[in-house]
Design a protein around this motif. Structure first.
Motif, PDB file in Angstrom:
ATOM      1  N   UNK A 237       0.840  -1.190   0.000  1.00 31.12           N
ATOM      2  CA  UNK A 237       0.000   0.000   0.000  1.00 31.12           C
ATOM      3  C   UNK A 237       0.878   1.244   0.000  1.00 31.12           C
ATOM      4  N   UNK A 238       0.578   2.180  -0.887  1.00 30.42           N
ATOM      5  CA  UNK A 238       1.319   3.436  -0.978  1.00 30.42           C
ATOM      6  C   UNK A 238       0.343   4.576  -0.707  1.00 30.42           C
ATOM      7  N   UNK A 239       0.623   5.391   0.296  1.00 31.78           N
ATOM      8  CA  UNK A 239      -0.307   6.487   0.544  1.00 31.78           C
ATOM      9  C   UNK A 239      -0.298   6.985   1.958  1.00 31.78           C
ATOM     10  N   UNK A 240      -1.393   7.633   2.322  1.00 35.88           N
ATOM     11  CA  UNK A 240      -1.439   8.395   3.568  1.00 35.88           C
ATOM     12  C   UNK A 240      -1.777   7.549   4.797  1.00 35.88           C
ATOM     13  N   UNK A 241      -0.958   7.729   5.807  1.00 38.31           N
ATOM     14  CA  UNK A 241      -1.241   7.294   7.177  1.00 38.31           C
ATOM     15  C   UNK A 241      -1.348   8.578   7.978  1.00 38.31           C
ATOM     16  N   UNK A 242      -2.508   8.846   8.544  1.00 30.06           N
ATOM     17  CA  UNK A 242      -2.735  10.119   9.222  1.00 30.06           C
ATOM     18  C   UNK A 242      -3.695   9.929  10.383  1.00 30.06           C
ATOM     19  N   UNK A 243      -3.961  11.013  11.091  1.00 29.18           N
ATOM     20  CA  UNK A 243      -4.883  10.974  12.219  1.00 29.18           C
ATOM     21  C   UNK A 243      -6.253  11.458  11.772  1.00 29.18           C
ATOM     22  N   UNK A 244      -7.266  10.624  11.972  1.00 30.69           N
ATOM     23  CA  UNK A 244      -8.657  11.027  11.767  1.00 30.69           C
ATOM     24  C   UNK A 244      -9.212  11.534  13.095  1.00 30.69           C
ATOM     25  N   UNK A 245      -9.604  12.794  13.131  1.00 32.75           N
ATOM     26  CA  UNK A 245     -10.282  13.333  14.303  1.00 32.75           C
ATOM     27  C   UNK A 245     -11.768  13.365  13.976  1.00 32.75           C
ATOM     28  N   UNK A 246     -12.508  12.400  14.514  1.00 32.68           N
ATOM     29  CA  UNK A 246     -13.915  12.209  14.178  1.00 32.68           C
ATOM     30  C   UNK A 246     -14.783  12.789  15.290  1.00 32.68           C
ATOM     31  N   UNK A 247     -15.780  13.577  14.909  1.00 34.90           N
ATOM     32  CA  UNK A 247     -16.650  14.187  15.919  1.00 34.90           C
ATOM     33  C   UNK A 247     -17.358  13.098  16.721  1.00 34.90           C
ATOM     34  N   UNK A 248     -17.525  13.335  18.013  1.00 40.16           N
ATOM     35  CA  UNK A 248     -18.164  12.341  18.871  1.00 40.16           C
ATOM     36  C   UNK A 248     -19.676  12.339  18.705  1.00 40.16           C
ATOM     37  N   UNK A 249     -20.222  13.420  18.131  1.00 44.54           N
ATOM     38  CA  UNK A 249     -21.659  13.484  17.890  1.00 44.54           C
ATOM     39  C   UNK A 249     -21.917  13.502  16.387  1.00 44.54           C
ATOM     40  N   UNK A 250     -23.112  13.107  15.984  1.00 46.43           N
ATOM     41  CA  UNK A 250     -23.485  13.181  14.578  1.00 46.43           C
ATOM     42  C   UNK A 250     -23.693  14.637  14.183  1.00 46.43           C
ATOM     43  N   UNK A 251     -23.111  15.026  13.044  1.00 45.90           N
ATOM     44  CA  UNK A 251     -23.236  16.406  12.581  1.00 45.90           C
ATOM     45  C   UNK A 251     -23.447  16.411  11.068  1.00 45.90           C
ATOM     46  N   UNK A 252     -24.150  17.437  10.604  1.00 43.92           N
ATOM     47  CA  UNK A 252     -24.274  17.636   9.174  1.00 43.92           C
ATOM     48  C   UNK A 252     -23.072  18.353   8.603  1.00 43.92           C
ATOM     49  N   UNK A 253     -22.586  19.359   9.343  1.00 40.95           N
ATOM     50  CA  UNK A 253     -21.410  20.131   8.957  1.00 40.95           C
ATOM     51  C   UNK A 253     -20.437  20.165  10.127  1.00 40.95           C
ATOM     52  N   UNK A 254     -19.154  20.253   9.827  1.00 37.18           N
ATOM     53  CA  UNK A 254     -18.141  20.265  10.880  1.00 37.18           C
ATOM     54  C   UNK A 254     -18.305  21.424  11.847  1.00 37.18           C
ATOM     55  N   UNK A 255     -18.860  22.538  11.391  1.00 39.31           N
ATOM     56  CA  UNK A 255     -19.031  23.691  12.273  1.00 39.31           C
ATOM     57  C   UNK A 255     -19.970  23.392  13.441  1.00 39.31           C
ATOM     58  N   UNK A 256     -20.734  22.301  13.330  1.00 40.01           N
ATOM     59  CA  UNK A 256     -21.645  21.916  14.400  1.00 40.01           C
ATOM     60  C   UNK A 256     -20.957  21.056  15.455  1.00 40.01           C
ATOM     61  N   UNK A 257     -19.741  20.563  15.163  1.00 43.44           N
ATOM     62  CA  UNK A 257     -19.048  19.649  16.078  1.00 43.44           C
ATOM     63  C   UNK A 257     -18.377  20.409  17.220  1.00 43.44           C
ATOM     64  N   UNK A 258     -18.342  19.795  18.382  1.00 44.77           N
ATOM     65  CA  UNK A 258     -17.692  20.414  19.545  1.00 44.77           C
ATOM     66  C   UNK A 258     -16.551  19.568  20.097  1.00 44.77           C
ATOM     67  N   UNK A 259     -16.646  18.258  20.001  1.00 48.16           N
ATOM     68  CA  UNK A 259     -15.590  17.385  20.517  1.00 48.16           C
ATOM     69  C   UNK A 259     -15.269  16.301  19.480  1.00 48.16           C
ATOM     70  N   UNK A 260     -14.027  15.838  19.525  1.00 47.39           N
ATOM     71  CA  UNK A 260     -13.555  14.861  18.551  1.00 47.39           C
ATOM     72  C   UNK A 260     -12.781  13.754  19.262  1.00 47.39           C
ATOM     73  N   UNK A 261     -12.794  12.560  18.669  1.00 45.11           N
ATOM     74  CA  UNK A 261     -11.931  11.467  19.125  1.00 45.11           C
ATOM     75  C   UNK A 261     -10.944  11.150  18.007  1.00 45.11           C
TER      76      UNK A 261
END
Length: 294
Positions: A7-31
């Protein structure tokens, strides 16, 4: 060691919102989770019992440590993951969603993939990457060069064309055409194709667009509406999505789908069986939050 998939490509950190959101601006916390489409595919395939290795780059920082440690704990090969002394580890903010998630990518060390040694290519049966990885230099040239050498040697090429215009500095058309010259196993979602052509499409319109390109296999995923697929020279076939009791998180569903497909393909299953296995893996993923392999 010989590898089923390199596999060639990106290994990175996904910061996923802990709550369901339509847009990221609605998110407050991430895991935070290990992420990157190729990294997910690499880990999923390892979880499914295949021998995999990944060529990637992360920063020489604590998040890079976390990602490399996560691969080591899964007994994945980490010797081909380089560490940048000048750029931090890349991150993606993702809104947890039951549909198409909103995301913002912060591109840093992932673009600095080191050149791939010839002996590593020759020890691998199949090479895989993503549109994300191909969107920036110098990673793009490194991957295309490795694919060219692999294709010349008769190796199978695989790609997830997870196209998103915001991470590209050009329209990606020339890169896509070059990729198709390797006759890859190619996965695209309907969302990817719509973003690529910059207009809404029906699945039928997307298939007409894709028919102008050559690939050994194409899979056009349509989320809950199933998948269209074909082998080169054949007509399109369709399979419905696997029913699930509850959709919890679709992040990584495409990676799970393609991991299921590649696993069956490498076990020399028919195209129909490969797609059935892919749909089953995607169904398992969307019923849980976080990576499939944890």
């Amino acid at each position: 060691m010989k590898y089923d998939v390199l596999v060639l490509g990106e290994l990175l950190a996904d910061l996923i919102s802990t709550e369901y959101v339509g847009r990221l601006k609605e998110a407050t916390t991430f895991s935070m989770h290990p992420g990157g489409s190729p990294a997910n595919v690499c880990a999923n395939l390892n979880w499914l019992g295949l021998q995999t290795a990944m060529v990637s780059c992360v920063g020489n920082d604590s998040i890079g440590d976390l990602l490399v440690d996560s691969f080591s704990k899964m007994k994945l090969e980490v010797s081909y993951i380089s560490r940048s002394e000048t750029l931090p580890t890349s991150m993606v903010l993702v809104g947890k969603s039951k549909g198409t998630p909103d995301f913002i990518a912060y591109r840093m060390a992932d673009t600095q993939i080191p050149p791939v040694k010839e002996e590593l290519i020759q020890r691998s049966a199949l090479l895989h990457t993503s549109a994300f990885a191909l969107s920036r230099e110098p990673a793009r040239s490194v991957i295309i060069d490795a694919f060219h050498r692999a294709h010349q040697s008769g190796k199978q090429i695989s790609a997830d064309w997870n196209y998103a215009p915001g991470i590209w500095q050009d329209d990606g058309v020339e890169v896509f055409e070059r990729l198709c010259s390797f006759r890859p196993l190619l996965k695209l979602s309907l969302d990817d194709v719509e973003r690529f052509v910059a207009r809404p499409l029906s699945p039928e319109d997307a298939m007409i667009f894709l028919d102008r390109f050559e690939a050994s296999v194409m899979c056009l995923t349509c989320g809950k509406d199933g998948v269209w697929y074909k082998a080169q020279g054949n007509t399109w076939s369709f399979k419905p999505a696997t029913p699930v009791a509850e959709v919890k998180d679709v992040t990584g569903a495409g990676d799970a789908f393609w991991s299921g497909f590649l696993c069956a393909h490498l076990h020399q299953q028919s195209l129909d069986v490969c797609v059935e296995n892919a749909l089953s893996m995607a169904a398992k993923k969307i019923q849980r939050v976080g990576p499939l392999y944890c």
